[in-house]
Motif scaffolding. Structure first.
Motif, short mmCIF file in Angstrom:
data_model
loop_
_atom_site.label_atom_id
_atom_site.label_comp_id
_atom_site.label_asym_id
_atom_site.label_seq_id
_atom_site.Cartn_x
_atom_site.Cartn_y
_atom_site.Cartn_z
N SER A 1 0.83 -1.21 0.00
CA SER A 1 0.00 0.00 0.00
C SER A 1 0.86 1.26 0.00
O SER A 1 0.56 2.23 -0.70
CB SER A 1 -0.94 -0.01 1.21
OG SER A 1 -0.20 -0.03 2.42
N THR A 2 1.96 1.23 0.77
CA THR A 2 2.87 2.38 0.78
C THR A 2 3.54 2.54 -0.58
O THR A 2 3.69 3.66 -1.09
CB THR A 2 3.94 2.20 1.87
OG1 THR A 2 3.29 2.13 3.14
CG2 THR A 2 4.93 3.36 1.87
N ALA A 3 3.94 1.42 -1.19
CA ALA A 3 4.57 1.47 -2.51
C ALA A 3 3.60 2.05 -3.54
O ALA A 3 4.00 2.87 -4.38
CB ALA A 3 5.01 0.07 -2.93
N SER A 4 2.34 1.65 -3.48
CA SER A 4 1.35 2.15 -4.44
C SER A 4 1.19 3.67 -4.32
O SER A 4 1.07 4.38 -5.32
CB SER A 4 0.00 1.47 -4.21
OG SER A 4 0.09 0.09 -4.53
N GLU A 5 1.22 4.17 -3.09
CA GLU A 5 1.11 5.62 -2.88
C GLU A 5 2.32 6.34 -3.47
O GLU A 5 2.19 7.34 -4.18
CB GLU A 5 0.99 5.91 -1.39
CG GLU A 5 0.86 7.39 -1.07
CD GLU A 5 0.76 7.65 0.42
OE1 GLU A 5 0.93 8.82 0.82
OE2 GLU A 5 0.54 6.69 1.19
N HIS A 6 3.51 5.81 -3.19
CA HIS A 6 4.72 6.42 -3.73
C HIS A 6 4.73 6.36 -5.25
O HIS A 6 5.06 7.35 -5.92
CB HIS A 6 5.95 5.68 -3.21
CG HIS A 6 6.29 5.98 -1.78
ND1 HIS A 6 6.21 7.24 -1.23
CD2 HIS A 6 6.73 5.17 -0.77
CE1 HIS A 6 6.58 7.21 0.03
NE2 HIS A 6 6.90 5.96 0.34
N LEU A 7 4.37 5.23 -5.82
CA LEU A 7 4.40 5.06 -7.27
C LEU A 7 3.40 5.99 -7.94
O LEU A 7 3.67 6.53 -9.01
CB LEU A 7 4.12 3.60 -7.63
CG LEU A 7 5.24 2.62 -7.28
CD1 LEU A 7 4.74 1.18 -7.36
CD2 LEU A 7 6.45 2.82 -8.20
#
Length: 242
Positions: free
Chosen positions: A50-56
């Protein structure tokens, strides 16, 4: 307190995007023109999906990354060579991390020997090839920039690759990328990309591991690069060993 207003590009905005260690890790993982899913980038950055999706999402919305769909899956990639160039330049300015394990030390050494910088060769191998092409007159360095001499290049085209064959669109034929390994230019641009692709096709180079930037010279590659570019045996040994 009044706010300082500076005309021109907002460098601080892009710097802030890359100033987060997780985002920087994900963008760096894509520097060799790989296409990776969010789950793999999350693993490489050490964050949750979920954190990666936000950053991406932030990186895509602001033009540093682009997406490609394959069936139900979304893959991320660097949006273009300008992003790869900016990252390699930042790497020259950035302090080098001290390795915290034998594995980390080995991987740093592998990246320094030879790696992909977007779609062209970097590291000591990339610099050695650029130096060899300068010595034969195909490339020249002026005012801190690398230029191609099309006549000299095509008179003895490296690996049979001519300037005319790769002259497509507005991408420069040759451009120097200051290599963070030795602080000298390796060859970028259309010619750098074409030489790298040809070396893969010939079996001279290969990825050391799947989905990683580090490049290894094969036994055939050691002989081929030595013959094609006239690189000395001592330098080739330093690049190829390990």
């Amino acid at each position: 307190m009044s706010r300082t207003v500076v005309d021109g590009p907002d460098i601080a905005f892009v710097a802030a995007l890359l100033g987060d260690a997780s985002r920087a890790a994900m963008v760096t993982a894509l520097m060799d023109d790989l296409r990776l899913p969010a789950s793999e980038l999350a693993r490489l950055a050490g964050v949750s999906k979920s954190t990666a999706s936000e950053h991406l999402g932030r990186l895509v919305d602001n033009g540093l990354l682009a997406t490609e769909r394959c069936g139900r899956h979304t893959y991320y990639r660097i949006s273009g060579p300008l992003v790869g160039r900016a990252l390699e330049t930042l790497a020259v300015l950035a302090p080098q991390r001290a390795p915290n394990s034998l594995r980390s030390a080995r991987r740093q050494d592998e990246l320094a020997r030879a790696r992909l910088c977007y779609d062209h060769l970097a590291g000591r191998l990339g610099v050695a090839i650029a130096d060899a092409l300068r010595q034969r007159g195909a490339l020249r360095e002026e005012d801190g920039a690398l230029h191609v001499d099309p006549g000299a290049w095509d008179a003895n085209p490296p690996l049979g690759i001519t300037c005319e064959a790769v002259r497509v669109g507005r991408r420069p034929l040759a451009r120097g990328c200051v290599d963070w390994t030795v602080r000298r230019h390796h060859l970028a641009g259309a010619l750098g990309a074409a030489l790298t692709q040809r070396m893969f096709e010939l079996g001279w180079i290969r990825r050391r591991r799947d989905k990683e930037r580090a490049i290894a010279l094969t036994e055939t590659g050691v002989e081929g690069v030595t013959d094609a570019f006239g690189i000395g045996e001592a330098l080739m040994a330093a690049v190829a060993s390990g």
